[in-house]
Design an enzyme around this catalytic site. Structure first.
Site, PDB file in Angstrom:
ATOM      1  N   ASP A  13       0.863  -1.189   0.000  1.00 32.11           N
ATOM      2  CA  ASP A  13       0.000   0.000   0.000  1.00 32.11           C
ATOM      3  C   ASP A  13       0.900   1.238   0.000  1.00 32.11           C
ATOM      4  O   ASP A  13       1.737   1.406   0.889  1.00 32.11           O
ATOM      5  CB  ASP A  13      -0.886  -0.023   1.252  1.00 32.11           C
ATOM      6  CG  ASP A  13      -1.973   1.043   1.217  1.00 32.11           C
ATOM      7  OD1 ASP A  13      -3.117   0.723   1.542  1.00 32.11           O
ATOM      8  OD2 ASP A  13      -1.669   2.211   0.874  1.00 32.11           O
ATOM      9  N   ASP A 107      -3.456   2.360  -5.558  1.00 32.48           N
ATOM     10  CA  ASP A 107      -2.226   2.357  -4.752  1.00 32.48           C
ATOM     11  C   ASP A 107      -2.065   1.117  -3.886  1.00 32.48           C
ATOM     12  O   ASP A 107      -1.248   1.107  -2.987  1.00 32.48           O
ATOM     13  CB  ASP A 107      -2.161   3.631  -3.896  1.00 32.48           C
ATOM     14  CG  ASP A 107      -2.823   3.474  -2.535  1.00 32.48           C
ATOM     15  OD1 ASP A 107      -3.897   2.846  -2.479  1.00 32.48           O
ATOM     16  OD2 ASP A 107      -2.250   3.966  -1.554  1.00 32.48           O
ATOM     17  N   GLU A 108      -2.809   0.064  -4.189  1.00 34.57           N
ATOM     18  CA  GLU A 108      -2.847  -1.042  -3.230  1.00 34.57           C
ATOM     19  C   GLU A 108      -3.087  -2.367  -3.946  1.00 34.57           C
ATOM     20  O   GLU A 108      -3.934  -2.450  -4.825  1.00 34.57           O
ATOM     21  CB  GLU A 108      -4.014  -0.728  -2.300  1.00 34.57           C
ATOM     22  CG  GLU A 108      -4.261  -1.633  -1.196  1.00 34.57           C
ATOM     23  CD  GLU A 108      -5.583  -1.268  -0.486  1.00 34.57           C
ATOM     24  OE1 GLU A 108      -5.942  -2.039   0.396  1.00 34.57           O
ATOM     25  OE2 GLU A 108      -6.246  -0.274  -0.824  1.00 34.57           O
TER      26      GLU A 108
HETATM   27  P1  TTP Z   1      -5.257   4.995   1.082  1.00 36.38           P
HETATM   28  O1  TTP Z   1      -4.208   3.960   0.765  1.00 36.38           O
HETATM   29  O2  TTP Z   1      -6.378   4.611   1.980  1.00 36.38           O
HETATM   30  O3  TTP Z   1      -4.552   6.245   1.770  1.00 36.38           O
HETATM   31  P2  TTP Z   1      -3.177   6.929   1.448  1.00 36.38           P
HETATM   32  O4  TTP Z   1      -2.376   6.150   0.465  1.00 36.38           O
HETATM   33  O5  TTP Z   1      -3.412   8.351   1.080  1.00 36.38           O
HETATM   34  O6  TTP Z   1      -2.473   6.939   2.859  1.00 36.38           O
HETATM   35  P3  TTP Z   1      -1.856   5.703   3.671  1.00 36.38           P
HETATM   36  O7  TTP Z   1      -0.409   6.031   3.836  1.00 36.38           O
HETATM   37  O8  TTP Z   1      -2.597   5.691   4.974  1.00 36.38           O
HETATM   38  O9  TTP Z   1      -2.080   4.481   2.846  1.00 36.38           O
HETATM   39  O10 TTP Z   1      -5.868   5.574  -0.237  1.00 36.38           O
HETATM   40  C1  TTP Z   1      -5.118   5.733  -1.430  1.00 36.38           C
HETATM   41  C2  TTP Z   1      -5.543   6.973  -2.168  1.00 36.38           C
HETATM   42  O11 TTP Z   1      -6.949   6.922  -2.429  1.00 36.38           O
HETATM   43  C3  TTP Z   1      -5.327   8.244  -1.390  1.00 36.38           C
HETATM   44  O12 TTP Z   1      -4.027   8.794  -1.560  1.00 36.38           O
HETATM   45  C4  TTP Z   1      -6.396   9.154  -1.905  1.00 36.38           C
HETATM   46  C5  TTP Z   1      -7.511   8.218  -2.299  1.00 36.38           C
HETATM   47  N1  TTP Z   1      -8.579   8.264  -1.265  1.00 36.38           N
HETATM   48  C6  TTP Z   1      -9.691   9.097  -1.464  1.00 36.38           C
HETATM   49  O13 TTP Z   1      -9.792   9.750  -2.503  1.00 36.38           O
HETATM   50  N2  TTP Z   1     -10.659   9.162  -0.486  1.00 36.38           N
HETATM   51  C7  TTP Z   1     -10.578   8.442   0.679  1.00 36.38           C
HETATM   52  O14 TTP Z   1     -11.476   8.530   1.543  1.00 36.38           O
HETATM   53  C8  TTP Z   1      -9.429   7.580   0.872  1.00 36.38           C
HETATM   54  C9  TTP Z   1      -9.309   6.768   2.139  1.00 36.38           C
HETATM   55  C10 TTP Z   1      -8.460   7.530  -0.112  1.00 36.38           C
HETATM   56 MG    MG Z   2      -2.154   4.100   0.630  1.00 37.61          MG
END
Ligand code: TTP
Ligand code: MG
Length: 404
Positions: A13, A107-108
């Site tokens: 992730d 991203d995952e």
């Molecule tokens: P996530 O992997 O949940 O969050 P992140 O990568 O920003 O942070 P983390 O380090 O905790 O993993 O989500 C990936 C992307 O998806 C994030 O950068 C933006 C988008 N996203 C949204 O648009 N709305 C949301 O509510 C969430 C949770 C994520």
């Molecule tokens: Mg993320």
């Protein structure tokens, strides 16, 4: 007896994905709080980088609140094209170590690397290689969980963010899991967690040991499922798929259809099914596709893209109808055997964040049309898909609609 070798699953992730891409593209932002999301009056935070999270800013928070918490942060609109571009490289890196990649979002992903060790070394070596490739090719960091199943790998990737690497032990698993808070149980959300807490159940260990009868009023027929997860058991395979690329519905008519009004009614019903799914998954589509098959099995697809994405029924229906009419103007006497509507170029609905309003899309969609979608969605959620449909589609319901 030979026991099957334990699987090696990674969950990767990216850290603060959208915000990290922004700081990487504008190095002067490095180390400063950066918030990405909708900047309009109803905007919601998509993500915040770690310096901004220190101020309590998080995904799905109203942008106004984020601005109050940290007025000097940099507030940026999402650039989805850029994130997709970066994501494609990230997935290329995943595919360089295994074909078994199950993308969950941009991203995952889960990676099954059980069979990759002969080429690339053990799971930890593979994880380090992925992290260093992501760093050297993109200048970004990812967090990785390694475990013998998907649930544990996902749990682990979140434990040491950012830039984390956590390997879940196969032995003494309960010692590792039992103290975990129930909020980390996949599927226990903010509505269920308080109900379990009210029963005094706060940790994985308590779920694992609780009497089924105690859990039943809260978890219903999912008691066993959650007890297995809490014990760290999860048999699900990594399914090599990309996140949704298309959402479409099509219907093959029992008898070929020629009547224009009837065809348009079907087109609208298909559009509704597609847009309802878009809204449910909080996606918008850039491109609308109409598929038409005639009795001789000639199949044509027509598509058109919009300036801004949408998940609004009427906006997408107007495009689908225009595409259909342009075909029909050349084939006015040709009966239709199959009709389909698809939405591609999918991306998260922006402006309200993924967990914000369900019904966000094209700024050109009128507010009242969006309100209408909201009303229809909530009625359909209560009464099932047959609850209510836009006026024209009341006629002529048939079975045979098919989802891809
Ligand atoms: P996530 O992997 O949940 O969050 P992140 O990568 O920003 O942070 P983390 O380090 O905790 O993993 O989500 C990936 C992307 O998806 C994030 O950068 C933006 C988008 N996203 C949204 O648009 N709305 C949301 O509510 C969430 C949770 C994520
Ligand atoms: Mg993320």
């Amino acid at each position: 007896m030979n026991l099957p070798a334990p699987r090696a699953i990674l969950h990767v992730d990216m850290d603060a994905f959208y915000a990290s891409v922004e700081t990487r593209d504008q190095p002067e932002l490095e180390g400063q709080p950066v918030v990405v999301g909708g900047l309009g009056p109803r905007g919601v935070v998509s993500t915040a980088n770690y310096p901004a999270r220190v101020f309590g800013i998080h995904s799905a928070m109203p942008m106004g609140k984020a601005k109050r918490l940290c007025p000097h942060a940099h507030f940026l609109r999402p650039r989805m094209d850029r994130y997709r571009e970066v994501s494609a490289v990230v997935f290329e890196i995943f595919h360089s170590v295994t074909p078994l990649v199950e993308g969950l979002s941009l991203d995952e992903a889960f990676l099954d690397v059980s069979a990759s060790s002969r080429l690339f070394g053990d799971a930890e070596g593979i994880a380090l290689r992925i992290k260093s490739d992501i760093q050297s090719r993109l200048g970004l960091t990812a967090s990785i969980g390694i475990a013998h199943n998907k649930f544990l790998a996902k749990l682990a990737s979140d434990l040491k963010k950012p830039d984390g690497l956590v390997h879940v032990p196969t032995t003494r698993l309960h010692e590792f899991l039992d103290p975990m808070p129930i909020s980390r149980l996949w599927g226990i959300g903010p509505r269920t967690a308080p109900k379990l807490k009210a029963l005094g159940i706060l940790t994985f260990g308590q779920v694992r040991r609780a009497d089924a009868a105690v859990l039943f009023p809260v978890l219903g027929n999912r008691v066993e499922h959650f007890r297995l997860l809490a014990a760290g058991e999860d048999e699900r395979e990594v399914e090599p798929v990309q996140p949704d690329k298309t959402i479409s519905h099509e219907i093959t008519f029992d008898t070929d259809l020629s009547n224009r009004a009837e065809l348009l009614a079907e087109l609208q019903r298909l559009t509704e099914a597609v847009t309802r799914r878009l809204r449910k998954r909080q996606l918008i589509a850039q491109t609308v596709v109409v598929k038409i098959r005639d009795p001789s099995f000639q199949t044509v697809t027509r598509s058109r893209s919009m300036r801004a994405g949408s998940n609004n029924t009427m906006t997408i229906y107007r495009m689908a109808r225009a595409l259909f009419e342009s075909w029909r103007s050349l084939h006015s006497n040709t009966p239709v055997r199959l009709l389909g509507v698809g939405a591609t170029g999918l991306e998260p609905s922006q402006g309200e964040g993924r967990q914000g309003g369900m019904n966000v899309g094209n700024q050109l969609d009128s507010r009242s049309e969006q309100r209408l979608d909201e009303v229809f969605d909530s009625i359909n959620a209560r009464f099932g898909e047959s609850g209510i449909v836009h006026g024209m589609t009341m006629r002529r319901r048939r079975d045979g609609s098919r989802e891809d």
